[in-house]
Write an enzyme that holds these catalytic residues in place. Sequence first.
Site, PDB file in Angstrom:
ATOM      1  CG  ASP A  30      71.733  55.964-126.060  1.00  0.00           C
ATOM      2  OD1 ASP A  30      72.314  56.820-126.514  1.00  0.00           O
ATOM      3  OD2 ASP A  30      71.938  55.168-125.230  1.00  0.00           O
ATOM      4  CD  GLU A 196      79.036  55.329-128.194  1.00  0.00           C
ATOM      5  OE1 GLU A 196      79.451  54.095-127.687  1.00  0.00           O
ATOM      6  OE2 GLU A 196      78.443  56.004-127.501  1.00  0.00           O
TER       7      GLU A 196
END
Length: 495
Positions: A30, A196
Amino acid sequence: MKKLSISLLLLIFVHIAHAQQAVIRGDFADPSVIKVGDTYYAAGTSSNWAPGFPVMKSKDLKNWTQTGSIFPDLTGWADYYYWAPELNYENGKVYVYYTAHKKGGNLCVGVASADTPEGPFKDHGPLVCQEVGSIDGFPIRDENNKLHLIWKEDGNSVGKATPIWIQEINEEKTALVGEKKELFRNDTPWEANLVEGVSVIKNNGYFYAIYAAAGCCGPGCTYATGIARSKSLMGPWEKFKGNPIMTGQGDWMCPGHGTAVTYQGKNYFLYHAYDKSSNKYTGRQALVRGFEFTPDNWIRFTDEYLSPSDSPKMFTATDDFNKEKLDLQWSWSVFNKPAIELKNGRIGLQIKDDRELFIARRIEGPNYEATVETIPAKSAMAGVALIGDEKNLIYAVAKQDSIGITLVKDGARSSLGKFPVATKGKNLFIKMTVKNNTEIGFQYSLNGTAFTALKISAPDITFLPPWDRAVRAGILAKGVEGEVAVIEKFVFKNQ
């Protein structure tokens, strides 16, 4: 035949030269990136490893060094799952919007700030905490320059859809104001059970949401990257009919969840993906890929990759503990912070209870070894370990008269062997060797050069990596509360 061999070698060389490489090797999921002055800064998920959110810096998006972490001592309101730190630079101040698990609650999006990307950061607490969890916060200003926070409602955790929400945030960036609105959700087959990791950029009158979808993690992952656009930040949003726009290719699989950035006038995307050869064992690694805006106002990823100028597969990292502070390569469990003392070129780990106490570093490939030089004690045990988390690990530790090898699975300990060793007041070297991710062995030496194998049945260690991160190699101590295990040196070799 000779000419064919030369041609083949040239083809292999060209393939290697142009193959995409990780810019940050090992577990760095991420990733988010900002530019401050002439320097880029990136932060990545640390999950249940502390310190929270390692911070890296680079001049060229290719070669990175760690500067520290956003939360050296974690935060007061959260206990674990430190995910998806989104860096933001505005008006000379740095902000990080991050996900963490609230004590006694669920996942929330919080915010912290600092005067520089290297900190120190001041935490301002959670901004949004929905019942099923809120994750992946991203700040963005609308067409009227009002600041908003975009995030995902973690509905997939309870078998529901995953709306992407937006809500205005105050200029102090400490609280949401007004009402939230849904931008879009997972409603097409390729997105499967979730969307997401939204990152929004602007170009030619459009807002573009680069987002991830489907299964994020592990060898069965299906993660991919899609795009949606809108003339207004509040919508309506239109998803690209050709989604997903980035899927696995070459040596990498399941790409997604990143941040767009510019370098030398070109557009790039810093994101994570799994190396096919080491997958869950090394975790999601950071890569950089170029993209461009198409004549019909969409986004297309190119085959331009940024790779480190020097990315050796073989290297050695040594820590002889002669610094005032613990080296930045080390991390520990958020559930068991070690009490350490660095003195006279040694590290002492104070044992708190009957749990295994460890510090560990990221691995970067499927083949490596780690050697711990211990100062054997009568009862305190110290040695080398391969660690998934505090309930899943394998280690070899020694005291003055013996070495024991233990496998821990789901918290249950199994002895793999106990070996008598007469140290006679000498330091003891314990080596752990891993090949092809899962073939593990242990050896010992009294002089650091001639090693003797500790013969055990080949253990199954495929269960070690947690679902959202990788294994780590490190130092482990065990014994009676109050005892101190002392280590002289740690050497890690990637092979």
